[in-house]
Design a protein around this motif. Structure first.
Motif, PDB file in Angstrom:
ATOM      1  N   LEU A 248       0.816  -1.222   0.000  1.00  0.00           N
ATOM      2  CA  LEU A 248       0.000   0.000   0.000  1.00  0.00           C
ATOM      3  C   LEU A 248       0.846   1.267   0.000  1.00  0.00           C
ATOM      4  N   THR A 249       2.040   1.213   0.589  1.00  0.00           N
ATOM      5  CA  THR A 249       2.917   2.376   0.543  1.00  0.00           C
ATOM      6  C   THR A 249       3.214   2.744  -0.915  1.00  0.00           C
ATOM      7  N   ALA A 250       3.359   1.735  -1.750  1.00  0.00           N
ATOM      8  CA  ALA A 250       3.696   1.968  -3.152  1.00  0.00           C
ATOM      9  C   ALA A 250       2.475   2.188  -4.049  1.00  0.00           C
ATOM     10  N   TRP A 251       1.374   1.533  -3.766  1.00  0.00           N
ATOM     11  CA  TRP A 251       0.213   1.564  -4.659  1.00  0.00           C
ATOM     12  C   TRP A 251      -0.872   2.545  -4.221  1.00  0.00           C
ATOM     13  N   ALA A 252      -0.949   2.863  -2.923  1.00  0.00           N
ATOM     14  CA  ALA A 252      -2.029   3.723  -2.418  1.00  0.00           C
ATOM     15  C   ALA A 252      -1.528   5.110  -2.020  1.00  0.00           C
ATOM     16  N   ALA A 253      -0.385   5.488  -2.511  1.00  0.00           N
ATOM     17  CA  ALA A 253       0.142   6.817  -2.200  1.00  0.00           C
ATOM     18  C   ALA A 253      -0.768   7.887  -2.799  1.00  0.00           C
ATOM     19  N   PRO A 254      -0.877   9.041  -2.156  1.00  0.00           N
ATOM     20  CA  PRO A 254      -1.694  10.115  -2.732  1.00  0.00           C
ATOM     21  C   PRO A 254      -1.263  10.409  -4.180  1.00  0.00           C
ATOM     22  N   GLY A 255      -2.261  10.505  -5.042  1.00  0.00           N
ATOM     23  CA  GLY A 255      -2.012  10.781  -6.449  1.00  0.00           C
ATOM     24  C   GLY A 255      -1.896   9.551  -7.319  1.00  0.00           C
ATOM     25  N   MET A 256      -1.641   8.385  -6.724  1.00  0.00           N
ATOM     26  CA  MET A 256      -1.452   7.152  -7.498  1.00  0.00           C
ATOM     27  C   MET A 256      -2.771   6.409  -7.692  1.00  0.00           C
ATOM     28  N   ASN A 257      -2.938   5.808  -8.858  1.00  0.00           N
ATOM     29  CA  ASN A 257      -4.040   4.886  -9.148  1.00  0.00           C
ATOM     30  C   ASN A 257      -5.412   5.476  -8.842  1.00  0.00           C
ATOM     31  N   ASN A 258      -5.614   6.734  -9.213  1.00  0.00           N
ATOM     32  CA  ASN A 258      -6.881   7.415  -8.939  1.00  0.00           C
ATOM     33  C   ASN A 258      -7.808   7.265 -10.148  1.00  0.00           C
ATOM     34  N   PRO A 259      -8.850   6.435 -10.041  1.00  0.00           N
ATOM     35  CA  PRO A 259      -9.731   6.222 -11.196  1.00  0.00           C
ATOM     36  C   PRO A 259     -10.509   7.474 -11.594  1.00  0.00           C
ATOM     37  N   ALA A 260     -10.621   8.458 -10.700  1.00  0.00           N
ATOM     38  CA  ALA A 260     -11.338   9.697 -11.019  1.00  0.00           C
ATOM     39  C   ALA A 260     -10.442  10.704 -11.741  1.00  0.00           C
ATOM     40  N   ASP A 261      -9.157  10.387 -11.862  1.00  0.00           N
ATOM     41  CA  ASP A 261      -8.197  11.308 -12.487  1.00  0.00           C
ATOM     42  C   ASP A 261      -7.485  10.587 -13.636  1.00  0.00           C
ATOM     43  N   PRO A 262      -7.859  10.901 -14.885  1.00  0.00           N
ATOM     44  CA  PRO A 262      -7.239  10.205 -16.020  1.00  0.00           C
ATOM     45  C   PRO A 262      -5.732  10.462 -16.141  1.00  0.00           C
ATOM     46  N   ASP A 263      -5.241  11.521 -15.504  1.00  0.00           N
ATOM     47  CA  ASP A 263      -3.810  11.831 -15.570  1.00  0.00           C
ATOM     48  C   ASP A 263      -3.032  11.292 -14.372  1.00  0.00           C
ATOM     49  N   SER A 264      -3.712  10.540 -13.499  1.00  0.00           N
ATOM     50  CA  SER A 264      -3.058   9.954 -12.335  1.00  0.00           C
ATOM     51  C   SER A 264      -2.118   8.840 -12.786  1.00  0.00           C
TER      52      SER A 264
ATOM     53  N   GLY B 234      -1.977  16.939  -5.911  1.00  0.00           N
ATOM     54  CA  GLY B 234      -2.741  18.166  -5.658  1.00  0.00           C
ATOM     55  C   GLY B 234      -4.216  18.026  -5.998  1.00  0.00           C
ATOM     56  N   ARG B 235      -4.534  17.144  -6.934  1.00  0.00           N
ATOM     57  CA  ARG B 235      -5.932  16.939  -7.342  1.00  0.00           C
ATOM     58  C   ARG B 235      -6.610  15.812  -6.552  1.00  0.00           C
ATOM     59  N   ASP B 236      -5.844  15.060  -5.790  1.00  0.00           N
ATOM     60  CA  ASP B 236      -6.356  13.852  -5.129  1.00  0.00           C
ATOM     61  C   ASP B 236      -7.142  14.216  -3.880  1.00  0.00           C
ATOM     62  N   LEU B 237      -8.447  14.013  -3.916  1.00  0.00           N
ATOM     63  CA  LEU B 237      -9.334  14.330  -2.786  1.00  0.00           C
ATOM     64  C   LEU B 237      -9.780  13.079  -2.025  1.00  0.00           C
ATOM     65  N   ARG B 238      -9.207  11.917  -2.352  1.00  0.00           N
ATOM     66  CA  ARG B 238      -9.635  10.652  -1.741  1.00  0.00           C
ATOM     67  C   ARG B 238      -9.133  10.519  -0.296  1.00  0.00           C
ATOM     68  N   SER B 239      -9.918   9.808   0.503  1.00  0.00           N
ATOM     69  CA  SER B 239      -9.485   9.454   1.864  1.00  0.00           C
ATOM     70  C   SER B 239      -8.465   8.313   1.758  1.00  0.00           C
ATOM     71  N   ALA B 240      -7.782   8.028   2.857  1.00  0.00           N
ATOM     72  CA  ALA B 240      -6.834   6.903   2.877  1.00  0.00           C
ATOM     73  C   ALA B 240      -7.557   5.591   2.560  1.00  0.00           C
ATOM     74  N   ALA B 241      -8.772   5.429   3.073  1.00  0.00           N
ATOM     75  CA  ALA B 241      -9.535   4.205   2.807  1.00  0.00           C
ATOM     76  C   ALA B 241      -9.882   4.091   1.322  1.00  0.00           C
ATOM     77  N   GLN B 242     -10.234   5.202   0.709  1.00  0.00           N
ATOM     78  CA  GLN B 242     -10.546   5.177  -0.725  1.00  0.00           C
ATOM     79  C   GLN B 242      -9.285   4.874  -1.540  1.00  0.00           C
ATOM     80  N   ARG B 243      -8.145   5.432  -1.131  1.00  0.00           N
ATOM     81  CA  ARG B 243      -6.892   5.136  -1.841  1.00  0.00           C
ATOM     82  C   ARG B 243      -6.537   3.656  -1.709  1.00  0.00           C
ATOM     83  N   THR B 244      -6.784   3.073  -0.523  1.00  0.00           N
ATOM     84  CA  THR B 244      -6.535   1.643  -0.331  1.00  0.00           C
ATOM     85  C   THR B 244      -7.418   0.836  -1.269  1.00  0.00           C
ATOM     86  N   HIS B 245      -8.690   1.181  -1.350  1.00  0.00           N
ATOM     87  CA  HIS B 245      -9.604   0.492  -2.261  1.00  0.00           C
ATOM     88  C   HIS B 245      -9.091   0.578  -3.695  1.00  0.00           C
TER      89      HIS B 245
END
Length: 182
Positions: A125-141, A161-172
């Motif tokens: 999760l440190t590598a995959w759920a970092a803020p800005g990474m793998n954000n399905p709501a952001d096509p440029d993520s 800067g565009r990532d508004l997800r909670s930690a739980a949402q980033r984990t998902h």
């Protein structure tokens, strides 16, 4: 009953008696079972039986949440420093359950993971759920792992800067990206 049709004694006799008497409900019985499942295997059957009787007795005057708190105190008394629990106990308690879908087709997850799985999960999760990474709501993520070759530092900073997800949402979203990756 067993294979010969004989009725076996209840595994939790005090709880069974309290349920039969109507002083304890099904939710109380589930709490008692959950607490007893956490009693370390090295605790003697006699002590475990006394603990079950005490919980059944306490349940009559408490709601299930408060009974759970009594169970936590009982477990702390039986294993004050957590050292009695061993690998076998942890393996017995491990499990992840995906509950049925609700009206919105969402599913709750419940479970207990071993220290080994948690450690591995935290690294991932440190590598995959970092803020800005793998954000399905952001096509440029950026997708994949944060330390992969080719991740543009400026693009990642902008995505953060565009990532508004909670930690739980980033984990998902990290788990979703991992499933796509696998």
């Amino acid at each position: 009953s067993n294979f010969q049709g004989q009725t076996l004694p209840p595994r939790k006799p005090a709880t069974a008696a309290a349920v039969a008497a109507g002083t304890v409900g099904a939710e109380h019985a589930l709490v008692i079972s959950a607490v007893l499942a956490k009693v370390p295997g090295c605790i003697s059957p006699e002590v475990k039986a006394r603990a079950e009787a005490e919980l059944a007795d306490a349940a009559a005057g408490l709601n299930p949440d408060d009974l759970g708190k009594v169970g936590d105190r009982l477990l702390a008394h039986l294993d004050p420093d957590g050292q009695e629990s061993d690998h076998v106990d942890r393996q017995r308690q491990r499990g992840i359950t995906i509950l049925p879908q609700d009206r919105q087709l969402m599913s709750r997850v419940r479970g207990a993971i071993t220290p080994e799985l948690r450690a591995k999960f935290e690294v991932i999760l440190t590598a995959w759920a970092a803020p800005g990474m793998n954000n399905p709501a952001d096509p440029d993520s950026p997708t994949g792992t944060i330390d992969a070759d080719g991740i543009d530092a400026e693009a990642l900073a902008a995505a953060r800067g565009r990532d508004l997800r909670s930690a739980a949402q980033r984990t998902h979203d990290a788990l979703l990206a991992l499933c796509d990756y696998v």
